[in-house]
Scaffold this motif. Structure first.
Motif, PDB file in Angstrom:
ATOM      1  N   MET A   1      -1.769   0.199  -1.089  1.00 14.61           N
ATOM      2  CA  MET A   1      -1.715  -0.139   0.326  1.00 14.61           C
ATOM      3  C   MET A   1      -3.116  -0.346   0.902  1.00 14.61           C
ATOM      4  O   MET A   1      -3.272  -1.038   1.889  1.00 14.61           O
ATOM      5  CB  MET A   1      -0.970   0.979   1.056  1.00 14.61           C
ATOM      6  N   TYR A   2      -4.092   0.262   0.265  1.00 11.92           N
ATOM      7  CA  TYR A   2      -5.461   0.093   0.751  1.00 11.92           C
ATOM      8  C   TYR A   2      -5.958  -1.336   0.559  1.00 11.92           C
ATOM      9  O   TYR A   2      -6.846  -1.774   1.285  1.00 11.92           O
ATOM     10  CB  TYR A   2      -6.409   1.079   0.067  1.00 11.92           C
ATOM     11  N   ILE A   3      -5.389  -2.061  -0.380  1.00 15.68           N
ATOM     12  CA  ILE A   3      -5.791  -3.451  -0.582  1.00 15.68           C
ATOM     13  C   ILE A   3      -5.453  -4.294   0.648  1.00 15.68           C
ATOM     14  O   ILE A   3      -6.193  -5.216   1.005  1.00 15.68           O
ATOM     15  CB  ILE A   3      -5.156  -4.036  -1.867  1.00 15.68           C
ATOM     16  N   VAL A   4      -4.355  -3.975   1.310  1.00 15.65           N
ATOM     17  CA  VAL A   4      -3.983  -4.692   2.534  1.00 15.65           C
ATOM     18  C   VAL A   4      -4.994  -4.390   3.635  1.00 15.65           C
ATOM     19  O   VAL A   4      -5.412  -5.291   4.371  1.00 15.65           O
ATOM     20  CB  VAL A   4      -2.555  -4.303   2.975  1.00 15.65           C
ATOM     21  N   ALA A   5      -5.432  -3.139   3.736  1.00 16.90           N
ATOM     22  CA  ALA A   5      -6.430  -2.773   4.740  1.00 16.90           C
ATOM     23  C   ALA A   5      -7.755  -3.482   4.463  1.00 16.90           C
ATOM     24  O   ALA A   5      -8.415  -3.967   5.391  1.00 16.90           O
ATOM     25  CB  ALA A   5      -6.622  -1.258   4.762  1.00 16.90           C
ATOM     26  N   ILE A   6      -8.146  -3.549   3.193  1.00 16.99           N
ATOM     27  CA  ILE A   6      -9.396  -4.229   2.842  1.00 16.99           C
ATOM     28  C   ILE A   6      -9.298  -5.717   3.163  1.00 16.99           C
ATOM     29  O   ILE A   6     -10.250  -6.313   3.696  1.00 16.99           O
ATOM     30  CB  ILE A   6      -9.720  -3.986   1.354  1.00 16.99           C
ATOM     31  N   ALA A   7      -8.159  -6.328   2.872  1.00 15.58           N
ATOM     32  CA  ALA A   7      -7.969  -7.743   3.196  1.00 15.58           C
ATOM     33  C   ALA A   7      -8.011  -7.964   4.707  1.00 15.58           C
ATOM     34  O   ALA A   7      -8.594  -8.951   5.185  1.00 15.58           O
ATOM     35  CB  ALA A   7      -6.644  -8.236   2.623  1.00 15.58           C
ATOM     36  N   LEU A  41      -3.847   3.843   9.039  1.00 15.67           N
ATOM     37  CA  LEU A  41      -4.227   4.706   7.920  1.00 15.67           C
ATOM     38  C   LEU A  41      -3.913   6.167   8.221  1.00 15.67           C
ATOM     39  O   LEU A  41      -3.532   6.923   7.330  1.00 15.67           O
ATOM     40  CB  LEU A  41      -5.705   4.517   7.582  1.00 15.67           C
ATOM     41  N   TYR A  42      -4.043   6.596   9.460  1.00 16.43           N
ATOM     42  CA  TYR A  42      -3.666   7.957   9.836  1.00 16.43           C
ATOM     43  C   TYR A  42      -2.174   8.178   9.618  1.00 16.43           C
ATOM     44  O   TYR A  42      -1.754   9.197   9.065  1.00 16.43           O
ATOM     45  CB  TYR A  42      -4.037   8.215  11.301  1.00 16.43           C
ATOM     46  N   LEU A  43      -1.366   7.222  10.032  1.00 22.40           N
ATOM     47  CA  LEU A  43       0.084   7.347   9.855  1.00 22.40           C
ATOM     48  C   LEU A  43       0.489   7.286   8.384  1.00 22.40           C
ATOM     49  O   LEU A  43       1.448   7.946   7.973  1.00 22.40           O
ATOM     50  CB  LEU A  43       0.810   6.259  10.646  1.00 22.40           C
ATOM     51  N   MET A  44      -0.228   6.509   7.584  1.00 21.56           N
ATOM     52  CA  MET A  44       0.075   6.422   6.166  1.00 21.56           C
ATOM     53  C   MET A  44      -0.167   7.755   5.455  1.00 21.56           C
ATOM     54  O   MET A  44       0.520   8.075   4.493  1.00 21.56           O
ATOM     55  CB  MET A  44      -0.771   5.338   5.498  1.00 21.56           C
ATOM     56  N   ARG A  45      -1.125   8.522   5.906  1.00 20.76           N
ATOM     57  CA  ARG A  45      -1.463   9.786   5.240  1.00 20.76           C
ATOM     58  C   ARG A  45      -0.711  10.980   5.813  1.00 20.76           C
ATOM     59  O   ARG A  45      -0.954  12.113   5.407  1.00 20.76           O
ATOM     60  CB  ARG A  45      -2.960  10.025   5.365  1.00 20.76           C
TER      61      ARG A  45
END
Length: 80
Positions: A1-7, A41-45
């Protein structure tokens, strides 16, 4: 999921670079990237934080304090 944030960071960075002024580019970066991604990202964690809190509460405290350890040595007659 971090790849979407980086994109998304990449896309917003390109958007910010095309703004006519530095202030507009900076505000674009803050409003489209920093605030939304910090919330997402807060909600994901959330589940990871909850699991870690549960594990921390379930683990017993096994580290004796130095005073308790010293009194046990005196009682048993151990000298280290």
């Amino acid at each position: 999921m971090y790849i979407v944030a980086i994109a998304w960071i990449y896309v917003v960075l390109l958007m910010a670079m095309t703004e006519p002024s530095f202030i507009a580019g900076f505000m674009t970066l803050i409003m489209y990237c920093v605030f939304p991604l910090s919330i997402v990202l807060y909600l994901m964690r959330t589940s990871q934080r909850k699991q870690k809190r549960i594990e921390k509460q379930a683990a017993p405290q096994q580290i004796p304090s130095t005073n308790e350890h010293a009194s046990e040595q005196i009682k048993t007659g151990e000298n280290h």
